[in-house]
Structure formats: C-alpha cells, structure tokens
Design a protein around this motif. Structure first.
Motif, short mmCIF file in Angstrom:
data_model
loop_
_atom_site.label_atom_id
_atom_site.label_comp_id
_atom_site.label_asym_id
_atom_site.label_seq_id
_atom_site.Cartn_x
_atom_site.Cartn_y
_atom_site.Cartn_z
N PRO A 185 8.28 6.05 -5.17
CA PRO A 185 8.50 5.08 -3.66
C PRO A 185 8.50 3.63 -4.23
CG PRO A 185 7.44 6.99 -2.86
CD PRO A 185 6.78 7.06 -4.73
N ALA A 186 7.51 3.69 -4.49
CA ALA A 186 7.23 1.93 -5.12
C ALA A 186 8.59 1.36 -5.44
CB ALA A 186 5.97 1.21 -5.60
N GLU A 187 9.40 1.80 -6.99
CA GLU A 187 10.28 2.10 -7.10
C GLU A 187 11.30 1.93 -6.11
OE1 GLU A 187 10.37 4.44 -10.52
OE2 GLU A 187 8.55 3.01 -11.60
N HIS A 188 11.27 2.20 -5.23
CA HIS A 188 13.00 1.94 -4.11
C HIS A 188 12.48 1.92 -2.70
CE1 HIS A 188 14.73 3.96 -7.75
NE2 HIS A 188 13.71 4.36 -7.78
N ALA A 189 11.20 0.34 -2.68
CA ALA A 189 10.94 -0.05 -1.15
C ALA A 189 12.61 -0.53 -0.89
CB ALA A 189 9.84 -0.53 -1.61
N PRO A 190 13.09 0.02 0.41
CA PRO A 190 13.31 -1.01 1.03
C PRO A 190 13.33 -3.05 1.01
CG PRO A 190 12.39 -0.67 2.51
CD PRO A 190 11.63 0.11 1.08
N GLN A 191 14.24 -3.17 1.52
CA GLN A 191 13.63 -5.02 1.98
C GLN A 191 12.29 -5.32 2.93
OE1 GLN A 191 16.58 -7.44 3.62
NE2 GLN A 191 16.41 -9.13 3.22
N GLN A 192 12.56 -4.51 3.89
CA GLN A 192 10.68 -4.58 4.50
C GLN A 192 10.13 -4.16 4.23
OE1 GLN A 192 13.64 -2.44 5.14
NE2 GLN A 192 13.69 -0.77 6.35
N GLN A 246 11.57 6.75 3.36
CA GLN A 246 12.06 5.11 3.33
C GLN A 246 12.60 5.02 1.90
OE1 GLN A 246 8.94 2.89 4.87
NE2 GLN A 246 9.55 2.20 6.85
N ALA A 247 12.01 5.74 0.56
CA ALA A 247 12.90 5.31 -0.45
C ALA A 247 13.59 6.35 -1.16
CB ALA A 247 11.13 5.84 -1.56
N VAL A 248 13.85 7.23 -0.31
CA VAL A 248 14.90 8.14 -0.21
C VAL A 248 16.47 7.50 0.47
CG1 VAL A 248 16.09 10.48 0.11
CG2 VAL A 248 13.71 10.19 -1.19
N ALA A 249 15.70 6.98 1.07
CA ALA A 249 17.25 6.82 2.58
C ALA A 249 17.75 5.04 1.14
CB ALA A 249 16.87 6.80 3.02
N GLU A 250 16.91 4.41 0.76
CA GLU A 250 17.23 3.27 -0.48
C GLU A 250 17.81 3.26 -1.61
OE1 GLU A 250 17.50 -0.69 -0.97
OE2 GLU A 250 17.46 0.04 0.76
N PHE A 251 17.40 4.59 -2.30
CA PHE A 251 17.79 4.87 -3.32
C PHE A 251 19.03 5.22 -3.25
CE2 PHE A 251 19.19 7.94 -6.32
CZ PHE A 251 18.71 7.52 -7.83
N CYS A 252 19.67 6.55 -2.02
CA CYS A 252 20.80 6.15 -1.19
C CYS A 252 22.18 5.91 -0.99
CB CYS A 252 20.81 7.73 -0.61
SG CYS A 252 19.94 9.80 -0.94
N ARG A 253 20.59 4.58 -0.95
CA ARG A 253 22.19 3.37 -0.13
C ARG A 253 22.37 2.42 -1.12
NH1 ARG A 253 21.76 -1.68 1.06
NH2 ARG A 253 19.74 -2.07 -0.37
N GLN A 254 21.77 2.34 -1.83
CA GLN A 254 22.01 1.37 -3.62
C GLN A 254 22.86 2.84 -4.58
OE1 GLN A 254 18.31 0.81 -5.58
NE2 GLN A 254 17.63 -0.89 -3.21
#
Length: 381
Positions: free
Chosen positions: A66-73, A85-93
């Motif tokens: 997760p630490a490698e895919h932290a969202p902006q917040q 949160q990290a999964v969602a950020e990975f998919c968004r990116q």
C-alpha cells in the motif's frame, strides 16, 4: 450476461479466508491483500512484511504494498482501509474506467474504487470457474487430503465397531462410555498429528439426532444403531480439503438399516455412473434420487421424519473450500473436465437412524476417478 473477460479484475480480502484470493497469492495471509490482473500483468498488493513470501510463492509479475500506491490525501491508519485506498489509487493511475470483481469483494474495497472513479462490473464466474477445473497439482493435493481423511475414518470406524457394549447397550472404549463428542475429539487429535485441521468440526451422529442430516451428533453411541461419521479436514500446508462419510454399526444392524444401506450404495453407483463429461449435475443427482425412490424410500426435503427418507442433494464441488460450486442437485449445469465432487446419497429417520456413504470423485475423459479406497459396508471390525 455481457462478456467482460477483457476487463482488468480485482480480488481482495484476507487470503487466509478467501480461497480465490489464496489461489492466486499462494500464501494464506491474515492481513488484507489484493490481486489485480489485466491482460498484460498480474499484481499482488500485500503488506510490506509479506512481499518476499508472496514473491517466492505466487506468479505475480509485480508484488507491491500500500505505501507504494498512496493517494494524494495519504493512507488511513486502518490496515484494511489503507489497502483498499491503495488498490483504488493503483487502478485510477492505470486509467481503468471499470474493473471486474467477484462475489467476495469486501465493501470497503468497492467503496474506495468507486470513490476513485473506477466502476465495478460483477463477474459471476470470476473466482468460480477457474477453481472448478482442477490442475494436476490440485488433483494431487485432493488425493492426499482424501487419503489422510480415509486413514482417520478407518481408525474411528474400527474403534466404534470394536468397542464393548455394557448392559444398557452403550458403547464403551477404554473404560468410558463412547459419545459423539468423544469420537469427534479423537478425530481432531488424529488430524492434528497429520497437520490437518477440523475448522468446521465433524459429524458423528446416531439416532435420533441424525434424522437432521447436518446435526453434528450428541450423546452416547449404542450397539445395533448406525453411526454416521463424516470427516472433512483441511491440509494446513496445501489448504485443500478431504471429505468422506461412512456408516458403522456395532453389532448386528436391523433389517431396515440393512435395506437402507443397500439402497444408498445403489444410489451411489447410479450417480457415479452419470458423473462424466457430457452429463449435468442435475442428471447425476436425479440418478441418485431415482435409485432411492425405486427402493421404496420417500422424499422429504425440508422435513425431518421418523422413518427413513431422502433429505438432500447428491453432492458438491470441493477444493480450496469444503463446499464449492457447483452442486450435484436439481438444475445443476454441465460438469467440467478436472472438476472434483463429493457423491453422498443418504437416508435418515429418528427411529432407525441414518445411513450415508460419501466418496470424492474427479471428472476425467472417461469414468470418474474415485479418490477413496475405503470399503462401504456397515461392519468395521
């Protein structure tokens, strides 16, 4: 249903509890994790402490945390929320507008994916179809699990059959009355010695409780009365399950019990003959039911009866969980090559007790392969 197989997929949760996730990560993690798979890459997102183990065991192209895919917040302090949160950020990116998800996706992952603008498309076959058709390694794991299950079954049935009966007809072993609870404890001990666990318990049931076919059993075992022993342990290393049922009678069974046993054995033969490519789970089940009906026993699904009756379907899929799709029951679809099922016809009543015989079988190009080697009779002396 639309074909969505080209969409990237997300499976998430606790791999130690989610067989579909475990099958991909190959480590029984107790912390939240995810498997993200697109046509060109397989990604395991796990706790940082588990990354090396997952690299060694899984077929992931990338193992990350997760630490490698932290969202902006930033990431939440709660571990499961942070993983979602990290999964969602990975998919968004990745720029994915939609991902496929299976029936087990925790809501916390669904919520964070949708908050990140990633849509969800449910795939009823994801985590189901791939687990139905076993690889050769998986078949070997199931053979091993069933062999150990049979070994303990032989020991327990012999112990029941060779106990002594006191003046009240109660079975006695090592100076103590033999009960359903005591035999289950023996089973747990024997499986523990072999590095298997009974997380769902076991069934050691006799009349009258056995009239409820899923009753685990309670109280004293008696001479002349059938005892159903149903063992379903998990191998702690491979996480594949065994599942076997036999019926044992101390002393002489009644004429009714002998007739019940003959009918159940015939039903197993009939349904086993149908378990092959080109047939359906529905046809396998109906062959079993018809054999029991032809022997004169009534149908009573949903109703516990005094006299012996038919109460349940014929079997179920098995693998990384003890009960897996599909069921050998009404409406069951085509069976697949490499699929593994239990076949377990039975008859149950309060007055005479119950009889069930259960084997595990694998669907092949020809006749189904029976993974059991135990005899099916009532006499285990």
């Amino acid at each position: 249903m639309n074909d969505n197989s080209s969409l990237p997929c997300v499976l998430a949760g606790i791999a130690g509890k989610n067989p579909s996730l475990f099958r991909r990560i190959q480590v029984g993690l107790g912390d939240p994790a995810a498997w993200i798979e697109s046509p060109d890459r397989k990604v395991a997102l796990v706790r940082d402490l588990e990354m090396d183990r997952v690299r060694q065991n899984s077929h992931a192209d990338l193992v990350t945390c997760p630490a490698e895919h932290a969202p902006q917040q930033g990431l939440d302090a709660d571990r499961e929320t942070a993983t979602a949160q990290a999964v969602a950020e990975f998919c968004r990116q990745q720029g994915w507008p939609t991902v496929r998800v299976d029936r087990t996706l925790p809501f916390v992952f669904a919520w964070h994916l949708e908050q990140a603008g990633v849509g969800l498309q449910y795939d009823a076959n994801l985590g189901v179809l791939d687990r139905r058709q076993k690889s050769e390694q998986e078949l070997d794991f199931l053979r091993q699990a069933q062999a150990v299950t049979g070994e303990v079954m032989q020991l327990l049935c012999h112990r029941i059959a060779t106990s002594t009966a006191n003046a009240n007809g109660e079975l006695v072993h090592d100076g103590q009355v033999l009960t359903s609870q005591r035999v289950r404890s023996m089973a747990a001990s024997e499986f523990l010695k072999r590095d298997y666990s009974m997380s769902h318990g076991a069934i050691v049931a006799t009349a009258p409780e056995v009239a409820d076919c899923h009753h685990s059993g309670d109280g004293t075992l008696r001479t002349g009365v059938p005892v159903i022993v149903d063992l379903f342990p998990m191998n702690n290393q491979t996480r594949y399950w065994g599942d076997c049922t036999r019926t044992v009678v101390h002393g002489q069974p009644s004429d009714t019990v002998a007739k019940m046993h003959q009918a159940v054995a015939a039903a197993k033969v009939a349904s086993t003959a149908k378990l092959r490519l080109g047939e359906t789970a529905d046809a396998v089940h109906k062959a079993s039911d018809q054999a029991l009906l032809d022997a004169g026993f009534p149908m009573s699904r949903g109703t516990i009866t005094d006299e012996p009756s038919i109460q349940h379907g014929t079997g179920h899929g098995i693998g990384l969980d003890v009960h897996e799709p599909i069921l050998l029951d009404h409406g069951g679809g085509p069976v697949l090559l490499g699929e593994v099922f239990t076949i377990e016809p039975g008859l149950y009543g309060r007055n005479d007790g119950g009889v069930r015989i259960e084997d595990m079988l694998a669907v092949t190009e020809g006749e189904a392969e029976n993974l059991n080697v135990l005899h099916e009779g009532l006499d285990w002396t």
